[in-house]
Design an enzyme around this catalytic site. Structure first.
Site, PDB file in Angstrom:
ATOM      1  N   ARG A   1      47.864 102.918   1.135  1.00 51.85           N
ATOM      2  CA  ARG A   1      48.523 103.051  -0.295  1.00 51.85           C
ATOM      3  C   ARG A   1      48.455 104.672  -0.378  1.00 51.85           C
ATOM      4  O   ARG A   1      47.638 105.463   0.052  1.00 51.85           O
ATOM      5  CB  ARG A   1      47.467 102.947  -1.343  1.00 51.85           C
ATOM      6  CG  ARG A   1      47.121 101.511  -1.774  1.00 51.85           C
ATOM      7  CD  ARG A   1      46.477 101.410  -2.950  1.00 51.85           C
ATOM      8  NE  ARG A   1      45.412 101.874  -3.466  1.00 51.85           N
ATOM      9  CZ  ARG A   1      44.843 102.213  -4.539  1.00 51.85           C
ATOM     10  NH1 ARG A   1      44.954 101.203  -5.329  1.00 51.85           N
ATOM     11  NH2 ARG A   1      43.755 103.027  -4.803  1.00 51.85           N
TER      12      ARG A   1
ATOM     13  N   THR B   1      51.214 108.089  -5.393  1.00 55.26           N
ATOM     14  CA  THR B   1      52.209 106.764  -6.305  1.00 55.26           C
ATOM     15  C   THR B   1      51.271 105.418  -6.107  1.00 55.26           C
ATOM     16  O   THR B   1      51.780 104.733  -6.909  1.00 55.26           O
ATOM     17  CB  THR B   1      53.603 106.733  -5.673  1.00 55.26           C
ATOM     18  OG1 THR B   1      53.167 106.239  -4.124  1.00 55.26           O
ATOM     19  CG2 THR B   1      54.191 107.967  -5.500  1.00 55.26           C
TER      20      THR B   1
ATOM     21  N   ASP C   1      36.850 103.031   3.893  1.00 54.44           N
ATOM     22  CA  ASP C   1      36.115 104.085   4.017  1.00 54.44           C
ATOM     23  C   ASP C   1      34.523 103.518   4.094  1.00 54.44           C
ATOM     24  O   ASP C   1      33.724 104.116   5.035  1.00 54.44           O
ATOM     25  CB  ASP C   1      36.104 105.228   3.054  1.00 54.44           C
ATOM     26  CG  ASP C   1      37.256 106.033   3.149  1.00 54.44           C
ATOM     27  OD1 ASP C   1      37.814 105.978   4.333  1.00 54.44           O
ATOM     28  OD2 ASP C   1      37.461 106.914   2.248  1.00 54.44           O
TER      29      ASP C   1
ATOM     30  N   ASP D   1      35.947 102.999  -1.976  1.00 55.67           N
ATOM     31  CA  ASP D   1      36.995 102.641  -1.092  1.00 55.67           C
ATOM     32  C   ASP D   1      36.553 101.761   0.038  1.00 55.67           C
ATOM     33  O   ASP D   1      35.768 102.146   0.706  1.00 55.67           O
ATOM     34  CB  ASP D   1      37.387 104.177  -0.515  1.00 55.67           C
ATOM     35  CG  ASP D   1      38.705 104.013   0.369  1.00 55.67           C
ATOM     36  OD1 ASP D   1      38.726 103.282   1.367  1.00 55.67           O
ATOM     37  OD2 ASP D   1      39.609 104.868   0.012  1.00 55.67           O
TER      38      ASP D   1
HETATM   39  C1  PRP Z   1      42.877  99.613   0.308  1.00 56.56           C
HETATM   40  C2  PRP Z   1      42.556  98.060   0.233  1.00 56.56           C
HETATM   41  C3  PRP Z   1      43.994  97.382  -0.027  1.00 56.56           C
HETATM   42  C4  PRP Z   1      44.573  98.366  -0.907  1.00 56.56           C
HETATM   43  C5  PRP Z   1      44.436  97.611  -2.268  1.00 56.56           C
HETATM   44  O1  PRP Z   1      43.494  99.993   1.269  1.00 56.56           O
HETATM   45  O2  PRP Z   1      41.801  97.667   1.396  1.00 56.56           O
HETATM   46  O3  PRP Z   1      44.711  97.218   1.032  1.00 56.56           O
HETATM   47  O4  PRP Z   1      43.857  99.419  -0.954  1.00 56.56           O
HETATM   48  O5  PRP Z   1      45.034  98.611  -3.565  1.00 56.56           O
HETATM   49  P1  PRP Z   1      46.457  97.944  -3.981  1.00 56.56           P
HETATM   50  O6  PRP Z   1      46.017  96.517  -4.617  1.00 56.56           O
HETATM   51  O7  PRP Z   1      46.598  99.032  -5.319  1.00 56.56           O
HETATM   52  O8  PRP Z   1      47.703  97.854  -3.124  1.00 56.56           O
HETATM   53  P2  PRP Z   1      43.939 101.496   1.573  1.00 56.56           P
HETATM   54  O9  PRP Z   1      45.388 101.469   1.206  1.00 56.56           O
HETATM   55  O10 PRP Z   1      43.028 102.396   1.119  1.00 56.56           O
HETATM   56  O11 PRP Z   1      44.019 101.480   3.437  1.00 56.56           O
HETATM   57  P3  PRP Z   1      42.723 101.422   4.271  1.00 56.56           P
HETATM   58  O12 PRP Z   1      42.329  99.951   4.294  1.00 56.56           O
HETATM   59  O13 PRP Z   1      43.288 101.746   5.574  1.00 56.56           O
HETATM   60  O14 PRP Z   1      41.522 102.345   3.653  1.00 56.56           O
HETATM   61  N1  URA Z   2      41.442 100.407  -2.638  1.00 58.67           N
HETATM   62  C1  URA Z   2      40.108 100.409  -2.445  1.00 58.67           C
HETATM   63  O1  URA Z   2      39.239 100.547  -1.361  1.00 58.67           O
HETATM   64  N2  URA Z   2      39.216 100.359  -3.608  1.00 58.67           N
HETATM   65  C2  URA Z   2      39.803 100.213  -4.637  1.00 58.67           C
HETATM   66  O2  URA Z   2      38.944 100.218  -5.639  1.00 58.67           O
HETATM   67  C3  URA Z   2      41.031 100.320  -4.889  1.00 58.67           C
HETATM   68  C4  URA Z   2      42.027 100.165  -3.957  1.00 58.67           C
END
Ligand code: PRP
Ligand code: URA
Length: 206
Positions: A102, A106, A200, A197
């Protein structure tokens, strides 16, 4: 609305442990896997069986086995936290990967990887702990459909109402399974109360 809230007491107990900010990465990962296994039990409840002839130590019998192929697709990175829990229950599944992150400003999803098995008729379970705006899950499902996959289910741990609405709007054929439906998103599109997160916390990159 094709939303299933899997509200088993064991899942509620384990999810509360994960939400606690003092839960470390080792415990977070283990709980993620355990909840994924428990949720797989519900996701697969109506899956078709086919007869199979076997011999017990005493006699021949007709048993049952899951019919057709299965593909599990974690959305990288955080979806990897659920993968082994699902594989424990469905060890013959194929595994595809979709890489999405993400944009921090944005909140739009950006694709960086797509590696999928060739079994187009497989039942697909897309796994990701978080369904926040729904942008990532909706984009992942669009990618799968472009590759010809049809039978798609989404499994998440925590969903926000906005995410459920978006996925339902863009992909009304997709059933969503979540362990919890939370209240709302904050101004950074994090789920409240949520669990922070997820990527993380799974990988200790806080
Ligand atoms: C997080 C999560 C989802 C997304 C959800 O991933 O694991 O994939 O955000 O958010 P959304 O519904 O608003 O799209 P992130 O983009 O943080 O990547 P990561 O898993 O690599 O930390
Ligand atoms: N991605 C995450 O990991 N946590 C949230 O709460 C939203 C998006």
């Amino acid at each position: 609305m094709k939303l299933h809230i899997v509200d088993h007491p064991l899942i509620a107990h384990k999810l509360t442990m994960m939400r606690d900010k003092n839960c470390n990465s080792k415990n977070f990962r283990e709980l993620c896997g355990e909840i994924a296994s428990l949720m797989t039990y519900e996701v697969t409840r109506d899956w078709p069986l086919e007869p199979v002839e076997i011999e017990t130590p005493l006699e021949k019998m007709t048993g049952s086995r899951l019919a057709g192929e299965v593909t599990i697709i974690p959305i990288l990175r955080a979806g990897l936290g659920l993968l082994n829990g699902v594989l424990r229950m469905v060890p013959h599944a194929h595994v595809g990967h979709i890489g999405l992150y993400r944009d921090p400003v944005t909140h739009e999803p950006h694709e960086y990887y797509c590696g999928l098995p060739k079994q187009m008729d497989a039942k697909c379970i897309v796994v990701d702990p978080m369904l926040a705006t729904g942008g990532s899950a909706a984009a992942a499902i669009t990618m799968l459909k472009k590759h010809g996959l049809k039978n798609i289910t989404l499994m998440v741990l925590v969903a926000a109402p906005q995410g459920v609405e978006l996925v339902n709007k863009e992909h009304p054929d997709v059933e969503i399974y979540t362990a919890a439906l939370d209240r709302e998103l904050n101004d950074k599109a994090y789920i409240l109360p949520g669990l922070g997160d997820a990527g993380d916390r799974v990988f200790g990159t806080l």
